[in-house]
Design a protein around this motif. Structure first.
Motif, mmCIF file in Angstrom:
data_model
loop_
_atom_site.group_PDB
_atom_site.id
_atom_site.type_symbol
_atom_site.label_atom_id
_atom_site.label_comp_id
_atom_site.label_asym_id
_atom_site.label_seq_id
_atom_site.Cartn_x
_atom_site.Cartn_y
_atom_site.Cartn_z
ATOM 1 N N ALA A 268 1.092 -1.140 0.148
ATOM 2 C CA ALA A 268 0.019 0.274 -0.493
ATOM 3 C C ALA A 268 1.049 1.415 0.484
ATOM 4 O O ALA A 268 0.572 2.430 -0.820
ATOM 5 C CB ALA A 268 -0.420 -0.406 1.398
ATOM 6 N N ASP A 269 2.345 1.374 0.865
ATOM 7 C CA ASP A 269 2.697 2.481 0.594
ATOM 8 C C ASP A 269 2.828 2.438 -0.515
ATOM 9 O O ASP A 269 3.856 4.334 -0.978
ATOM 10 C CB ASP A 269 3.722 2.555 1.743
ATOM 11 C CG ASP A 269 5.111 1.031 1.676
ATOM 12 O OD1 ASP A 269 4.492 0.445 0.294
ATOM 13 O OD2 ASP A 269 5.863 0.861 2.768
ATOM 14 N N ASP A 273 -0.131 9.187 -4.246
ATOM 15 C CA ASP A 273 -1.093 9.827 -4.752
ATOM 16 C C ASP A 273 -2.658 10.069 -5.504
ATOM 17 O O ASP A 273 -2.994 10.356 -5.015
ATOM 18 C CB ASP A 273 -0.443 11.653 -4.213
ATOM 19 C CG ASP A 273 0.863 11.821 -2.796
ATOM 20 O OD1 ASP A 273 0.492 10.767 -2.106
ATOM 21 O OD2 ASP A 273 0.725 12.770 -2.769
ATOM 22 N N ASP A 274 -1.870 10.406 -6.332
ATOM 23 C CA ASP A 274 -3.343 10.121 -7.818
ATOM 24 C C ASP A 274 -3.526 9.260 -7.588
ATOM 25 O O ASP A 274 -5.091 9.329 -7.621
ATOM 26 C CB ASP A 274 -2.591 10.248 -8.723
ATOM 27 C CG ASP A 274 -2.336 11.067 -9.346
ATOM 28 O OD1 ASP A 274 -1.947 12.723 -8.578
ATOM 29 O OD2 ASP A 274 -1.084 11.667 -10.563
ATOM 30 N N GLU A 275 -3.203 7.773 -6.928
ATOM 31 C CA GLU A 275 -4.143 6.739 -6.927
ATOM 32 C C GLU A 275 -5.542 6.827 -5.685
ATOM 33 O O GLU A 275 -6.453 6.350 -4.977
ATOM 34 C CB GLU A 275 -2.938 4.896 -6.856
ATOM 35 C CG GLU A 275 -3.094 5.154 -8.698
ATOM 36 C CD GLU A 275 -1.468 4.252 -8.381
ATOM 37 O OE1 GLU A 275 -1.327 3.853 -9.171
ATOM 38 O OE2 GLU A 275 -1.014 3.636 -7.476
ATOM 39 N N THR A 277 -5.825 9.177 -3.854
ATOM 40 C CA THR A 277 -6.775 10.558 -4.254
ATOM 41 C C THR A 277 -7.854 9.981 -4.934
ATOM 42 O O THR A 277 -9.194 9.587 -4.560
ATOM 43 C CB THR A 277 -6.362 11.836 -5.204
ATOM 44 O OG1 THR A 277 -5.602 12.068 -4.938
ATOM 45 C CG2 THR A 277 -7.787 12.790 -5.331
ATOM 46 N N GLY A 278 -7.410 9.046 -6.221
ATOM 47 C CA GLY A 278 -8.967 7.621 -6.668
ATOM 48 C C GLY A 278 -9.886 7.602 -5.703
ATOM 49 O O GLY A 278 -10.248 7.270 -5.860
ATOM 50 N N ILE A 279 -9.156 6.957 -5.005
ATOM 51 C CA ILE A 279 -9.107 5.838 -3.898
ATOM 52 C C ILE A 279 -10.614 5.996 -2.949
ATOM 53 O O ILE A 279 -11.815 5.734 -2.644
ATOM 54 C CB ILE A 279 -8.849 5.225 -3.746
ATOM 55 C CG1 ILE A 279 -7.983 4.105 -4.357
ATOM 56 C CG2 ILE A 279 -8.718 4.223 -1.840
ATOM 57 C CD1 ILE A 279 -6.432 3.275 -3.571
ATOM 58 N N TYR A 280 -10.185 7.577 -2.513
ATOM 59 C CA TYR A 280 -10.684 8.032 -2.005
ATOM 60 C C TYR A 280 -11.963 8.591 -1.761
ATOM 61 O O TYR A 280 -12.961 8.820 -1.305
ATOM 62 C CB TYR A 280 -10.196 9.139 -0.515
ATOM 63 C CG TYR A 280 -9.521 8.081 0.547
ATOM 64 C CD1 TYR A 280 -9.190 7.635 1.141
ATOM 65 C CD2 TYR A 280 -7.416 9.031 0.567
ATOM 66 C CE1 TYR A 280 -9.109 6.910 2.087
ATOM 67 C CE2 TYR A 280 -6.425 9.023 1.713
ATOM 68 C CZ TYR A 280 -7.744 6.947 2.306
ATOM 69 O OH TYR A 280 -6.277 7.125 3.066
ATOM 70 N N TYR A 281 -11.702 8.673 -3.746
ATOM 71 C CA TYR A 281 -12.935 10.289 -4.029
ATOM 72 C C TYR A 281 -13.917 9.301 -4.383
ATOM 73 O O TYR A 281 -15.031 9.486 -3.705
ATOM 74 C CB TYR A 281 -11.963 10.821 -5.509
ATOM 75 C CG TYR A 281 -12.946 11.526 -5.909
ATOM 76 C CD1 TYR A 281 -13.310 13.144 -5.108
ATOM 77 C CD2 TYR A 281 -14.596 11.314 -6.538
ATOM 78 C CE1 TYR A 281 -13.864 14.076 -6.831
ATOM 79 C CE2 TYR A 281 -15.345 12.633 -7.528
ATOM 80 C CZ TYR A 281 -14.991 13.468 -7.662
ATOM 81 O OH TYR A 281 -16.016 14.174 -7.919
ATOM 82 N N GLU A 340 -6.469 13.982 4.621
ATOM 83 C CA GLU A 340 -6.282 15.254 4.950
ATOM 84 C C GLU A 340 -4.785 15.309 3.849
ATOM 85 O O GLU A 340 -4.315 16.455 4.163
ATOM 86 C CB GLU A 340 -5.463 15.742 6.704
ATOM 87 C CG GLU A 340 -7.263 15.288 7.520
ATOM 88 C CD GLU A 340 -6.877 15.440 8.479
ATOM 89 O OE1 GLU A 340 -6.590 16.218 9.090
ATOM 90 O OE2 GLU A 340 -7.044 14.242 9.104
ATOM 91 N N ASP A 341 -4.398 14.231 3.942
ATOM 92 C CA ASP A 341 -2.865 14.243 3.360
ATOM 93 C C ASP A 341 -2.683 14.363 1.956
ATOM 94 O O ASP A 341 -1.807 14.738 1.011
ATOM 95 C CB ASP A 341 -1.899 13.081 3.526
ATOM 96 C CG ASP A 341 -1.304 13.162 5.036
ATOM 97 O OD1 ASP A 341 -1.312 13.769 5.818
ATOM 98 O OD2 ASP A 341 -1.827 11.985 5.129
ATOM 99 N N LEU A 342 -4.021 14.651 1.348
ATOM 100 C CA LEU A 342 -3.758 14.641 -0.088
ATOM 101 C C LEU A 342 -5.208 15.826 -0.432
ATOM 102 O O LEU A 342 -5.838 16.464 0.257
ATOM 103 C CB LEU A 342 -4.920 13.656 -0.647
ATOM 104 C CG LEU A 342 -3.869 11.820 -0.584
ATOM 105 C CD1 LEU A 342 -4.896 10.735 -0.540
ATOM 106 C CD2 LEU A 342 -2.921 12.054 -1.499
ATOM 107 N N ASP A 343 -5.352 15.794 -1.762
ATOM 108 C CA ASP A 343 -6.198 17.146 -2.696
ATOM 109 C C ASP A 343 -7.954 16.204 -2.807
ATOM 110 O O ASP A 343 -8.019 15.668 -3.595
ATOM 111 C CB ASP A 343 -6.066 17.703 -3.525
ATOM 112 C CG ASP A 343 -6.072 19.108 -4.326
ATOM 113 O OD1 ASP A 343 -7.547 18.915 -3.277
ATOM 114 O OD2 ASP A 343 -5.873 19.748 -5.209
ATOM 115 N N LEU A 344 -8.887 16.525 -1.784
ATOM 116 C CA LEU A 344 -10.212 15.712 -2.569
ATOM 117 C C LEU A 344 -11.302 17.061 -2.133
ATOM 118 O O LEU A 344 -12.125 16.896 -2.467
ATOM 119 C CB LEU A 344 -10.818 14.589 -1.373
ATOM 120 C CG LEU A 344 -9.962 13.366 -1.811
ATOM 121 C CD1 LEU A 344 -9.245 13.576 -1.424
ATOM 122 C CD2 LEU A 344 -10.969 12.629 -0.997
#
Length: 753
Positions: A268-269, A273-275, A277-281, A340-344
């Motif tokens: 997972a690490d 970041d793009d992946e 962000t897409g997952i959380y979105y 919080e660590d990403l841009d959503l």
């Protein structure tokens, strides 16, 4: 015997035997002992072990049940079967002229065992006994020479390792036999043989698996069976036991929902970041599409990873979630970065109270539906991991059916973790797991997939896997599995595996080549891409590069692939040889409505690191020609006549004929059940209950069909009417073969349990 044995009606129990056995009455029983030993060896290991523990060790029914981790009814069943089998064999031998001096079988058997115990044998004899045990059961790995008779009088010391069930049983066996030996002055070889036999039987039946799994038994010159690998081995065993405990705690349904959001990953690490962000979105978007959208077009319930108690409020397009809403998802997936660590910001904002999602534009980008299902789950003992096989179908938002989706296969690896759940996902990789299963897991899998195994047996016939034959196996299995599908009787390849519509003018069908590869793996061929790059025959073209698997023709008239039907009987596990044997009956359907070529078959399966976790190593068949094959043939042909509607095109006449055949088979099934109850009067209730359970399952399937809106119709030949009759017909036929093969032709009463 203890009071709990009072309800066991054994006519051969020693105390109640009406004929006392007196071996010293001048008869030489040497030959008789050999015969009785042979009969004893014909029993299954489970039955033989129960006989030894009950009659020889004098353990109670409940003590045996506790030791073997089974019900008292199962113990009684095994003892009753063993008693009847031994008695019948003795009577049959006497009818054929073998002189057994009218012995009472079980008292003689116990006397025989104890006579071996009470005889101090010389060194050579002892080595021969131990070698026989070693050759037969493959568990005893060392037997040291005995220098003099003094060593024969050693007492077996208590085991020093932890007191697991299997080990305690061995100790008790040694202790009990030691008591008898004290009376006769012969203690050494007797206790070693008894302890060894009981230990061998335990390992052979899989009892005490947690203890035996990681330990190899070694018989010392004192006869002690002990752990030979010290603290390191014990630590490994403890880790494995902990892993099995963890396996029972894993929420596999949640794993399947969670993984639907992920691409393949090594860890997972390493996700970008793009992946992430897409997952959380998608997770937050799915909450609204599943729980808040008015449209019914979204089928996303099998992707929910946030529980309802994590939702604080739902105010139109604005939803508020607790700060802990993603805790389970993050811990199990192994993701360390939070939203919080990403841009959503386009959908989700974060503050100290939690997450706020704005769903004004949710679903506008044409969200795909993911249907994810688990196809396998098992413990990988070698690597101390849990592996899960996943099939994921991504259906685009514009699609009208599941058929337009894109199916992928994956392997999820789960490992222990220091979090609230005790585990996390280590990786998610392309392709199904390739881990050899243990024999118990193989047995469980076969019980769920025996149709596929029987289909493979019908294609292969009598068979022994040889690496040099792999090219021939690939051609035979690939074509045979596809033909079964085309004829509407396939389980290895099904209509769901058709990658494009058949070309009826050219008589060509197109299938997913991956399914053909899986079928070949079941026959023992490993998934070596070079073997499948391109295979072409007059009958099919198999091109891995273009994903092209074309089947030419429908196989009609192809004598190499007869219309064979096979019926599952039972499985038997051999822990020592790491094998599972599958027994079945089969026959061929002829075009004129007759049936022929009745066979009894045995499939031997062994663990193998492929997509199944096992592979067929051999198939052996023999002619089935007895009173029951004759009777089944008569029933089959009579049912075919009753079901024959000739040239009629009238729906009511067609259904009436088909129903007549079904009703006839059901009546014959009931007659077979009655015959089995008469053969085993002591098990009448068990047979009756098993039959009720089986047929209620068939009726449940019928009710599902009759209530399926996609099958219900006004026509007499609606799918619901046709399929419901067909389900009952197939259920009656399968059960008839099962009863005949296990209970009437053989003495496998345990099969109904």
């Amino acid at each position: 015997m203890t009071p709990d044995d009072s309800d066991v009606e054994f006519e051969d129990i020693l105390e109640n035997e009406n004929k006392e056995f007196m071996p010293e009455e001048s008869v030489d029983y040497g030959a008789t002992k050999k015969i009785m030993q042979g009969i004893l060896n014909q029993l299954s290991e489970e039955q033989r072990l129960c006989v030894l523990m009950y009659y020889y060790e004098e353990l109670s029914i409940s003590e045996i049940a506790d030791t073997l981790d089974c019900s008292t009814g199962t113990v009684k069943s095994r003892l009753n079967y063993a008693r009847k089998y031994i008695k019948n064999e003795v009577e049959n031998l006497e009818k054929k002229g073998t002189k057994l001096y009218s012995i009472a079988p079980l008292p003689f058997l116990v006397w025989m065992l104890r006579s071996q115990e009470n005889t101090v044998q010389v060194q050579a004899t002892e080595k021969e006994v131990w070698q026989a045990i070693q050759d037969k059961d493959g568990v005893v790995t060392e037997a040291k020479d005995i220098d003099d008779n003094a060593k024969h009088s050693r007492q077996i010391e208590s085991q020093k390792a932890e007191q697991k069930t299997a080990k305690e049983t061995v100790q008790q066996a040694a202790k009990n036999s030691g008591k008898v030996a004290v009376k006769t002055g012969a203690k050494g070889i007797a206790t070693k043989i008894v302890a060894g036999v009981v230990a061998v039987a335990l390992v052979g039946t899989g009892v005490g698996l947690g203890y035996m799994k990681q330990q190899k038994a070694t018989v010392r010159d004192e006869g002690i069976i002990e752990n030979t690998s010290g603290d390191e081995k014990k630590e490994s065993k403890n880790e494995l036991e902990a892993l099995y405990d963890l396996y029972d705690k894993v929420d596999f349904d949640y794993i399947a929902r969670l993984i639907s959001y992920f691409p393949y990953f090594e860890s997972a690490d390493k996700l970008t970041d793009d992946e992430l962000t897409g997952i959380y979105y998608e997770i937050f978007e799915n909450e609204y599409l599943t729980k808040g959208a008015e449209l019914d077009d979204y089928a996303h319930t099998d992707r929910v990873v946030i529980s309802n108690d994590q939702i604080i409020s739902q105010n139109g397009y604005n939803w508020k979630f607790k700060k802990s809403a993603l805790d389970q998802f993050m811990q199990i997936s192994g993701i360390s970065k939070t939203p919080e660590d990403l841009d959503l910001s386009s959908m989700v904002s974060v503050d100290e109270d939690g997450y706020t999602a704005n769903y004004q534009y949710a679903g506008e980008r044409g969200v795909s539906t993911f249907k994810t299902k688990i196809v396998s789950q098992q413990v990988d003992e070698e690597n101390c991991e849990i592996v899960v096989g996943i099939e994921r179908n991504e259906i685009p938002g514009w699609a009208y059916s599941d058929d337009e989706g894109s199916k992928t296969q994956g392997t999820i690896t789960i490992i222990p973790a220091d979090n609230d759940y005790g585990y996390e996902i280590k990786s998610y990789k392309n392709g199904y797991p390739r881990v050899a299963k243990n024999v118990q897991s193989i047995k469980d899998d076969i019980l769920s997939n025996y149709d596929k195994l029987l289909d493979e047996a019908k294609i292969l016939g009598d068979y022994t896997y040889k690496k040099e034959d792999e090219d021939t196996i690939i051609e035979k299995v690939s074509y045979g599995a596809a033909l079964q599908c085309i004829r509407g009787k396939g389980h290895l390849i099904t209509n769901d595996d058709e990658v494009q519509d058949s070309d009826y003018l050219e008589n060509i069908s197109y299938y997913d080549p991956e399914k053909a590869i899986e079928a070949c793996e079941l026959a023992g061929v490993m998934k070596d891409e070079t073997k499948y790059e391109r295979v072409e025959t007059d009958q099919f073209t198999f091109d891995q590069a273009t994903r092209q698997y074309e089947i030419k023709g429908d196989g009609n008239g192809n004598e190499s692939y007869p219309s064979e039907e096979a019926y599952f009987l039972r499985t038997e596990v051999n822990e020592k040889k790491k094998q599972v044997k599958v027994y079945y009956l089969s026959r061929d359907d002829e075009e004129d409505g007759t049936v022929d070529n009745f066979k009894r078959g045995t499939i031997t399966v062994e663990p193998k690191a492929n997509s199944w976790g096992y592979a067929i190593t051999s198939i052996k068949t023999e002619e089935w020609n007895d009173e029951y094959s004759v009777k089944i043939k008569q029933i089959e042909e009579e049912a075919n006549k009753l079901s024959d509607y000739g040239d009629s095109v009238v729906a009511s006449e067609i259904m009436r004929a088909v129903a007549q055949g079904e009703e006839y088979w059901v009546s014959q099934m009931k007659e077979f059940v009655t015959e089995a109850e008469n053969k085993y009067p002591e098990y009448k209730d068990e047979i009756e209950k098993a039959q009720e359970d089986y047929w209620s399952g068939v009726e449940g399937e019928v009710n599902e069909i009759l209530n399926d809106p996609d099958q219900v119709g006004n026509s007499m030949l609606s799918p619901a009417r046709v399929n419901s009759v067909g389900t009952e017909l197939e259920g009656a036929i399968r059960r008839s073969y099962f009863i005949v093969g296990n209970l009437l032709m053989d003495y496998k009463i345990e099969a109904i349990q």
